[in-house]
Design a protein around this motif. Structure first.
Motif, PDB file in Angstrom:
ATOM      1  N   TYR A 231       0.780  -0.779   0.364  1.00 36.55           N
ATOM      2  CA  TYR A 231      -0.062   0.304   0.353  1.00 36.55           C
ATOM      3  C   TYR A 231       0.721   1.654  -0.189  1.00 36.55           C
ATOM      4  N   ILE A 232       1.995   1.090   0.121  1.00 32.17           N
ATOM      5  CA  ILE A 232       3.119   2.234   0.164  1.00 32.17           C
ATOM      6  C   ILE A 232       2.908   3.093  -0.694  1.00 32.17           C
ATOM      7  N   PRO A 233       2.905   2.570  -1.889  1.00 30.84           N
ATOM      8  CA  PRO A 233       2.974   3.074  -3.442  1.00 30.84           C
ATOM      9  C   PRO A 233       1.691   4.090  -3.402  1.00 30.84           C
ATOM     10  N   LYS A 234       1.181   3.910  -3.246  1.00 21.46           N
ATOM     11  CA  LYS A 234      -0.419   4.688  -2.920  1.00 21.46           C
ATOM     12  C   LYS A 234      -0.003   6.095  -2.072  1.00 21.46           C
ATOM     13  N   ILE A 235       0.092   6.056  -1.228  1.00 18.33           N
ATOM     14  CA  ILE A 235      -0.068   6.913  -0.327  1.00 18.33           C
ATOM     15  C   ILE A 235       1.177   7.540  -0.437  1.00 18.33           C
ATOM     16  N   LYS A 236       2.378   6.874  -0.932  1.00 12.80           N
ATOM     17  CA  LYS A 236       3.657   7.932  -1.160  1.00 12.80           C
ATOM     18  C   LYS A 236       2.986   9.197  -2.038  1.00 12.80           C
ATOM     19  N   ASP A 237       2.200   8.837  -3.082  1.00 17.30           N
ATOM     20  CA  ASP A 237       1.126   9.330  -4.795  1.00 17.30           C
ATOM     21  C   ASP A 237       0.438  10.346  -3.629  1.00 17.30           C
ATOM     22  N   ARG A 238      -0.229  10.194  -3.242  1.00 12.83           N
ATOM     23  CA  ARG A 238      -1.079  11.076  -2.380  1.00 12.83           C
ATOM     24  C   ARG A 238       0.275  12.674  -1.420  1.00 12.83           C
ATOM     25  N   VAL A 239       0.453  11.580  -0.926  1.00 10.60           N
ATOM     26  CA  VAL A 239       1.521  12.845  -0.352  1.00 10.60           C
ATOM     27  C   VAL A 239       2.506  13.823  -1.252  1.00 10.60           C
ATOM     28  N   PHE A 240       2.846  13.068  -2.229  1.00  6.66           N
ATOM     29  CA  PHE A 240       4.055  13.880  -2.581  1.00  6.66           C
ATOM     30  C   PHE A 240       3.572  14.802  -3.399  1.00  6.66           C
ATOM     31  N   ASN A 241       1.855  14.526  -3.915  1.00  7.81           N
ATOM     32  CA  ASN A 241       1.316  15.554  -5.569  1.00  7.81           C
ATOM     33  C   ASN A 241       0.399  15.925  -4.493  1.00  7.81           C
ATOM     34  N   SER A 242       0.683  16.826  -2.745  1.00  7.21           N
ATOM     35  CA  SER A 242      -0.029  17.665  -2.140  1.00  7.21           C
ATOM     36  C   SER A 242       0.538  18.827  -1.771  1.00  7.21           C
ATOM     37  N   GLU A 243      -0.181  19.785  -1.917  1.00 10.19           N
ATOM     38  CA  GLU A 243       0.625  21.359  -1.793  1.00 10.19           C
ATOM     39  C   GLU A 243       1.168  21.550  -0.445  1.00 10.19           C
ATOM     40  N   ASP A 244       0.596  20.262   0.249  1.00  6.44           N
ATOM     41  CA  ASP A 244       1.037  20.529   1.799  1.00  6.44           C
ATOM     42  C   ASP A 244       2.216  19.572   1.826  1.00  6.44           C
ATOM     43  N   PHE A 245       3.135  18.877   1.096  1.00  4.53           N
ATOM     44  CA  PHE A 245       3.940  18.382   0.558  1.00  4.53           C
ATOM     45  C   PHE A 245       5.081  19.433   0.273  1.00  4.53           C
ATOM     46  N   LYS A 246       4.837  19.965  -0.473  1.00  5.67           N
ATOM     47  CA  LYS A 246       5.363  21.230  -1.061  1.00  5.67           C
ATOM     48  C   LYS A 246       5.935  22.687  -0.360  1.00  5.67           C
ATOM     49  N   GLU A 247       4.632  22.376   0.883  1.00  3.58           N
ATOM     50  CA  GLU A 247       4.983  23.818   1.693  1.00  3.58           C
ATOM     51  C   GLU A 247       5.675  22.885   3.191  1.00  3.58           C
ATOM     52  N   GLY A 248       5.837  21.988   2.959  1.00  7.67           N
ATOM     53  CA  GLY A 248       6.221  21.401   4.183  1.00  7.67           C
ATOM     54  C   GLY A 248       8.256  21.085   3.987  1.00  7.67           C
ATOM     55  N   ILE A 249       8.631  21.113   2.572  1.00  9.80           N
ATOM     56  CA  ILE A 249       9.805  21.331   2.164  1.00  9.80           C
ATOM     57  C   ILE A 249      10.601  22.662   2.554  1.00  9.80           C
TER      58      ILE A 249
END
Length: 263
Positions: A231-249
């Motif tokens: 299931y990890i690839p599915k949740i990785k896609d959701r996180v890495f494609n989010s605006e919040d991921f960019k904001e966190g970095i």
């Protein structure tokens, strides 16, 4: 903060920023649940699940007790009322549709039967030091139907789970903490305040990250380790494609607190 109220026997809700506070309010009957309250609780949990602005839920109760359980004559016997929940709503006991958002439950005083099952259907439990827990269904000729038979196991292990499920005994907050049913014990009267503090801390984190963490953990519980790994690839896609991921970095680079938006 906004608030919604209705009848004497009710489930009320309040909005505190990104936290939805869900309040059991049937104090005159030790917060015993009627069928109508079951519907209201399901509606409140569905509101939490479906509303993008609500990132964390807090379930708590007015008065000195969390709940004495079901108002039995209204559920069983010749005067029983219909209490079948609608398929499209969140299940109060998380046996069918489960809320995607994290839920912190604050309990105090009497926490009987469905009270334990509701708190274990959530994620984190803050208990007052005056709690009296009891899963007593078998004393009444029935059995736990709201998930206690397996959630006791996942929290406490076989021996401690069977000890309390078989004895149908009353046990304390200290005991509940020792076997993992609750995560913190605080002085009576402080449990809701502390639960709201915990919820506010959770709400400072990226909501998508928190939600996929819960989703992935449930995948392991329901389907095992390999399913959780797959299931990890599915949740990785959701996180890495989010605006919040960019904001966190970006916030890390700029050495500032992140401002997440749940997108």
């Amino acid at each position: 903060m906004s608030t919604a109220t209705s009848s004497a026997e009710q489930i009320r809700t309040e909005v505190h920023g990104h936290v939805l506070k869900i309040i059991i309010d049937n104090v005159a009957k030790k917060n015993s649940f009627t069928p109508q309250m079951m519907f209201q609780m399901s509606d409140a949990l569905t509101l939490l699940d479906k509303t993008d602005e609500y990132w964390v839920g807090v379930v708590c109760a007015d008065g000195g007790d969390f709940t004495a359980g079901l108002d039995m004559p209204k559920f069983f016997g010749p005067k029983a009322e219909n209490w079948e929940l609608r398929d499209e709503t969140i299940d109060v006991f998380a046996l069918a549709n489960r809320c995607r958002k994290p839920i912190v439950t604050a309990v105090q005083g009497i926490v009987y039967t469905i009270g334990i099952e509701m708190m274990l259907a959530g994620d984190i439990v803050i208990a007052a030091d005056d709690c009296r827990f009891c899963q007593m269904e078998s004393k009444r000729g029935i059995a736990p139907f709201g998930g206690a038979h397996f959630r006791f196991l996942t929290r406490a292990g076989w021996g401690d789970a069977m000890y309390h499920l078989f004895l149908c005994d009353e046990f304390t907050s200290e005991r509940a903490y020792k076997i993992g049913l609750v995560q913190e014990v605080v002085p009576a009267g402080r449990q809701i305040e502390r639960a709201m503090q915990v919820a506010a801390t959770i709400a400072k984190n990226a909501p998508i990250g928190i939600q996929v963490t819960k989703e992935a953990a449930l995948k392991f519980i329901e389907d095992g380790e390999q399913a959780a790994v797959d299931y990890i690839p599915k949740i990785k896609d959701r996180v890495f494609n989010s605006e919040d991921f960019k904001e966190g970095i970006q916030s890390f680079v700029e050495r500032r607190a992140a401002v997440f938006r749940g997108r």
